[in-house]
Design a protein around this motif. Structure first.
Motif, PDB file in Angstrom:
ATOM      1  N   LYS A 323      46.024  17.532   5.008  1.00  0.00           N
ATOM      2  CA  LYS A 323      46.090  16.660   6.178  1.00  0.00           C
ATOM      3  C   LYS A 323      45.590  17.398   7.416  1.00  0.00           C
ATOM      4  CE  LYS A 323      49.228  13.662   8.761  1.00  0.00           C
ATOM      5  NZ  LYS A 323      50.630  13.175   8.902  1.00  0.00           N
ATOM      6  N   ARG A 324      44.749  16.751   8.167  1.00  0.00           N
ATOM      7  CA  ARG A 324      44.142  17.354   9.358  1.00  0.00           C
ATOM      8  C   ARG A 324      45.170  17.479  10.478  1.00  0.00           C
ATOM      9  NH1 ARG A 324      39.852  13.865   9.844  1.00  0.00           N
ATOM     10  NH2 ARG A 324      41.105  12.560  11.195  1.00  0.00           N
ATOM     11  N   SER A 325      45.169  18.656  11.159  1.00  0.00           N
ATOM     12  CA  SER A 325      46.048  18.852  12.313  1.00  0.00           C
ATOM     13  C   SER A 325      45.481  19.975  13.174  1.00  0.00           C
ATOM     14  CB  SER A 325      47.479  19.190  11.873  1.00  0.00           C
ATOM     15  OG  SER A 325      47.499  20.382  11.105  1.00  0.00           O
ATOM     16  N   ALA A 326      45.945  20.034  14.419  1.00  0.00           N
ATOM     17  CA  ALA A 326      45.357  20.954  15.398  1.00  0.00           C
ATOM     18  C   ALA A 326      45.493  22.413  14.991  1.00  0.00           C
ATOM     19  CB  ALA A 326      46.004  20.735  16.766  1.00  0.00           C
ATOM     20  N   GLU A 327      46.642  22.792  14.379  1.00  0.00           N
ATOM     21  CA  GLU A 327      46.854  24.208  14.059  1.00  0.00           C
ATOM     22  C   GLU A 327      45.947  24.695  12.926  1.00  0.00           C
ATOM     23  OE1 GLU A 327      49.938  22.085  11.416  1.00  0.00           O
ATOM     24  OE2 GLU A 327      49.060  21.830  13.419  1.00  0.00           O
ATOM     25  N   LYS A 328      45.285  23.773  12.248  1.00  0.00           N
ATOM     26  CA  LYS A 328      44.415  24.163  11.134  1.00  0.00           C
ATOM     27  C   LYS A 328      42.979  24.464  11.566  1.00  0.00           C
ATOM     28  CE  LYS A 328      47.083  21.454   7.804  1.00  0.00           C
ATOM     29  NZ  LYS A 328      47.076  20.370   6.788  1.00  0.00           N
ATOM     30  N   LEU A 329      42.693  24.216  12.845  1.00  0.00           N
ATOM     31  CA  LEU A 329      41.312  24.336  13.313  1.00  0.00           C
ATOM     32  C   LEU A 329      40.697  25.687  12.968  1.00  0.00           C
ATOM     33  CD1 LEU A 329      38.906  23.231  15.049  1.00  0.00           C
ATOM     34  CD2 LEU A 329      39.955  24.445  16.961  1.00  0.00           C
ATOM     35  N   PHE A 330      41.405  26.773  13.278  1.00  0.00           N
ATOM     36  CA  PHE A 330      40.800  28.101  13.165  1.00  0.00           C
ATOM     37  C   PHE A 330      40.614  28.521  11.710  1.00  0.00           C
ATOM     38  CE2 PHE A 330      43.259  27.894  17.139  1.00  0.00           C
ATOM     39  CZ  PHE A 330      42.177  27.850  18.002  1.00  0.00           C
ATOM     40  N   LYS A 331      41.520  28.103  10.831  1.00  0.00           N
ATOM     41  CA  LYS A 331      41.341  28.413   9.414  1.00  0.00           C
ATOM     42  C   LYS A 331      40.236  27.539   8.803  1.00  0.00           C
ATOM     43  CE  LYS A 331      44.176  31.688   9.438  1.00  0.00           C
ATOM     44  NZ  LYS A 331      43.604  33.048   9.477  1.00  0.00           N
ATOM     45  N   PHE A 332      40.128  26.311   9.283  1.00  0.00           N
ATOM     46  CA  PHE A 332      38.995  25.482   8.855  1.00  0.00           C
ATOM     47  C   PHE A 332      37.676  26.145   9.258  1.00  0.00           C
ATOM     48  CE2 PHE A 332      40.938  20.926   8.474  1.00  0.00           C
ATOM     49  CZ  PHE A 332      41.785  21.398   7.486  1.00  0.00           C
ATOM     50  N   LEU A 333      37.659  26.689  10.478  1.00  0.00           N
ATOM     51  CA  LEU A 333      36.456  27.377  10.951  1.00  0.00           C
ATOM     52  C   LEU A 333      36.172  28.627  10.115  1.00  0.00           C
ATOM     53  CD1 LEU A 333      36.966  27.003  14.795  1.00  0.00           C
ATOM     54  CD2 LEU A 333      34.913  26.291  13.555  1.00  0.00           C
ATOM     55  N   ASP A 334      37.224  29.353   9.745  1.00  0.00           N
ATOM     56  CA  ASP A 334      37.042  30.542   8.899  1.00  0.00           C
ATOM     57  C   ASP A 334      36.394  30.173   7.567  1.00  0.00           C
ATOM     58  OD1 ASP A 334      38.042  32.353  10.703  1.00  0.00           O
ATOM     59  OD2 ASP A 334      40.080  32.325   9.901  1.00  0.00           O
ATOM     60  N   ILE A 335      36.891  29.113   6.953  1.00  0.00           N
ATOM     61  CA  ILE A 335      36.332  28.688   5.663  1.00  0.00           C
ATOM     62  C   ILE A 335      34.902  28.210   5.848  1.00  0.00           C
ATOM     63  CG2 ILE A 335      36.541  27.003   3.792  1.00  0.00           C
ATOM     64  CD1 ILE A 335      39.567  27.127   4.153  1.00  0.00           C
ATOM     65  N   TYR A 336      34.680  27.417   6.886  1.00  0.00           N
ATOM     66  CA  TYR A 336      33.332  26.900   7.167  1.00  0.00           C
ATOM     67  C   TYR A 336      32.341  28.050   7.305  1.00  0.00           C
ATOM     68  CZ  TYR A 336      29.621  24.369   9.671  1.00  0.00           C
ATOM     69  OH  TYR A 336      28.407  23.844  10.053  1.00  0.00           O
ATOM     70  N   GLU A 337      32.674  29.045   8.144  1.00  0.00           N
ATOM     71  CA  GLU A 337      31.762  30.169   8.373  1.00  0.00           C
ATOM     72  C   GLU A 337      31.563  30.994   7.108  1.00  0.00           C
ATOM     73  OE1 GLU A 337      32.311  31.118  13.139  1.00  0.00           O
ATOM     74  OE2 GLU A 337      33.292  32.412  11.656  1.00  0.00           O
TER      75      GLU A 337
END
Length: 649
Positions: A323-337
């Motif tokens: 589930k999408r939420s604000a605190e996940k932004l930076f880990k999503f970015l880590d996986i993306y990069e």
């Protein structure tokens, strides 16, 4: 048909009986002088040119006997491939080749009794030789474990934190062809041979010979399966050593975010290590063992990378679907990069177009879906600011929690500024019509000249968030009944925003000099308004107007002025010592500016009118503060304390 061919020209006829000849040939095979092989090669050549079944000469039986003995030594465990000298292993390989050629020769006349018997015996020997190859191939291939495990356990993936320079140094050291170490006495030690994935050059040479033997013996499938089985186990074992957990999508959906965050940190390090170090070495390994068999090596490498990458990409997909939420932004970015940056290195290693296209599709799906989530989370930050409509003012006009949250969120987000620029460019045309955030953003677009078409989509998004925060803080400032405290609140929050922006290189660059200057100007304006709202009233008590009539000081009026000054200053002191200015520089600036206008005015007023009072009790009654006392009290403002002990209070 005679029992055997005449002796070769260089052997005196009739000088040895049958047993002597076999003994000599046995000795020649052991010493590798090749005489028996010369006879076998000549026999093969002559047989292939005949239309009649070849005569089974004695040295064919001798060759079969000797090869059988050599195979038995392996089957019994008395010999191992790694124990052979190079000429011995070459001799064994040549025996396999000659056996295959003999089988080809006899197979033309398989209906003949003698040929059928020879085929049966030679086929059995050849099959046993292939079994020996398979056992030895697997044994050497399995011998990666000790060295490989040591390398993995000390690799950068298994270390909590290492600097970039340390990691690069280790990588360079591991990939040198020869490593020179220095002994304890200072002398140069012997170079060590390079090993990758636990295999030395000698082992690679042995594995290459054995794979060639299996392939030439028709055991391509068995050889490939053995390689795949052993290397898959090696991968599984290394992942186990690194404590890599494989979670299903269902398991991930049920997990709390905190343990998932920790797993992402491990995943990121391991995935980069596997893609940039392990997989290139795996490519080198399969190419070295199956040199000359590129379709086979390509297929094996592709199948293995499917396994390795499926573990990592399945994890990324499982996180992506949480589930999408604000605190996940930076880990999503880590996986993306991580997926984006490591994919090109993997792409270069894969020759299988079908698998490469499949991998590209998976990586693209992960990056696209994560990009959409990241974009949406950022847009939803606008709504979270708008929806924060708390009606309770922060005590003392301190920095609001919303300000801290938003600015720290943006500070860390700007560390990913290049990636976010890319994501916002990719999604800038996304349909946001009908959303509240779109309406608010459109309003801000028309109100704030900082948001322009010259800025990138991510820059504009930052500016929108900043402006929404400003609007929210402006609204919260009105919750304070005391106008000066409202201005302190705006100063505190404005200063916090400015300092966070200036202290974050990426954010400072994105927002630009005009934005910083505008913020600084706003702060000066708040400061000026605060001084006017608070201290002008106090300075009015020190006004000379109405104190003198016909050159005579009106003592009652003077007494009221001092009493008014004392009560007003007491009130300001009592109130504003409970106010909070946490930024030390801002606190100092306020105190200095207050002292600059109050102390000189008070000192001047006292200097002119204090002698009007009768020295003693009357002076002490009306002149409560000396200028030094006022200065001390001003230095106690804005520290949030409820108890002060000025000697004059």
């Amino acid at each position: 048909m005679e029992d055997h061919d005449p002796p070769p020209p260089d052997t005196p006829a009739g000088n040895a009986d049958q047993n002597t000849q076999i003994d000599e040939e046995t000795t020649s095979v052991a010493s590798h002088d090749g005489k028996l092989y010369e006879k076998i090669d000549r026999f093969i050549s002559e047989s292939n040119g005949d239309d009649q079944p070849p005569e089974i000469v004695e040295y064919v039986h001798t060759f079969a006997d000797l090869f059988d003995v050599a195979i038995v030594e392996f089957e019994s465990g008395s010999r191992r491939w790694i124990q052979l000298e190079e000429d011995e292993s070459d001799c064994f390989m040549q025996s396999v080749d000659r056996t295959a050629k003999l089988l080809t020769s006899f197979s033309r006349f398989c209906s003949e009794q003698n040929s059928a018997a020879a085929i049966n015996r030679l086929s059995g020997i050849q099959q046993r030789a292939m079994s020996v190859f398979e056992v030895e191939f697997k044994s050497i291939l399995d011998d990666y474990q000790k060295t490989s495990n040591d390398q993995i356990s000390s690799s950068p993936s298994n270390v909590q934190e290492k600097s970039k320079s340390e990691t690069e140094t280790e990588t360079e050291t591991e990939t040198e062809t020869e490593k020179v170490t220095e002994s304890t006495d200072g002398t140069e030690a012997q170079p060590e041979r390079d090993e990758f994935l636990g295999y030395s050059d000698e082992k690679l040479s042995d594995l290459n010979k054995l794979s060639n033997g299996l392939i030439r013996g028709g055991h391509v499938t068995e050889c490939g399966e053995l390689y795949f089985f052993v290397r898959r186990n090696a991968i599984e074992q290394n992942l186990k050593i690194l404590q890599f957990e494989k979670f299903s999508i269902d398991e991930m959906q049920k997990m709390q975010w905190e343990p998932i965050e920790k797993e992402i940190c491990s995943w990121k390090k391991m995935f980069r290590e596997f893609c940039t170090s392990f997989l290139p070495n795996e490519r080198r390994l399969v190419d070295a063992i199956f040199s000359g068999e590129k379709p086979l090596s390509d297929r094996l490498f592709s199948n293995l990378t499917r396994i390795i990458l499926s573990y990592f990409l399945n994890f990324a997909e499982a996180v992506m679907l949480t589930k999408r939420s604000a605190e996940k932004l930076f880990k999503f970015l880590d996986i993306y990069e991580t997926v984006r940056d490591t994919f090109p290195a993997v792409e270069k290693l894969i020759s299988d177009d079908e698998w490469l296209n499949e991998l590209r599709s998976t990586a693209f799906l992960i990056c696209t879906t994560l990009g959409e989530s990241i974009f949406t989370i950022f847009i939803e930050l606008e709504n979270s600011i708008k929806s924060d409509a708390t009606k309770t003012p922060v005590p003392g006009g301190a920095v609001h929690p919303l300000t801290r949250y938003v600015m720290n969120y943006l500070k860390y987000a700007c560390e990913y500024s290049d990636t976010l620029e890319q994501i916002f460019r990719d999604h800038k045309n996304s349909d946001r019509s009908g959303s509240d955030s779109a309406t608010a953003s459109d309003e801000l677009q028309s109100q704030n000249h900082q948001i322009t078409d010259n800025w990138s989509p991510f820059q504009n998004q930052l500016a929108k968030i900043m402006d929404l925060l400003d609007l929210n803080l402006e609204s919260k400032s009105k919750l304070y009944k005391d106008p000066p405290l409202s201005l302190i609140f705006l100063m505190n929050n404005g200063r916090y925003i400015l300092q966070k922006t200036k202290g974050t290189g990426e954010m400072r660059t994105l927002m630009g000099d005009p934005w910083v200057r505008k913020r600084s100007s706003d702060l000066r304006s708040y400061h000026t308004s605060y001084k006017r709202e608070t201290w002008t009233r106090l300075l009015q008590c020190l006004s000379h107007d109405g104190l003198s009539v016909n050159g005579k000081v009106m003592k009652p009026v003077l007494k009221e002025r001092f009493k008014s000054f004392n009560s007003t200053f007491d009130e300001i002191y009592r109130t504003q010592t409970t106010w909070v200015v946490s930024d030390e520089q801002l606190q100092s600036e306020l105190r200095v500016s207050i002292s600059a206008i109050v102390i000189p005015a008070y000192r001047s007023f006292m200097g002119r009118f204090s002698q009007v009072f009768t020295p003693g009790r009357q002076t002490e009654k009306y002149i409560k503060y000396q200028p030094e006392d006022i200065e001390t009290c001003i230095e106690e403002l804005f520290d949030g304390s409820t108890a002060h002990h000025s000697k004059k209070r």
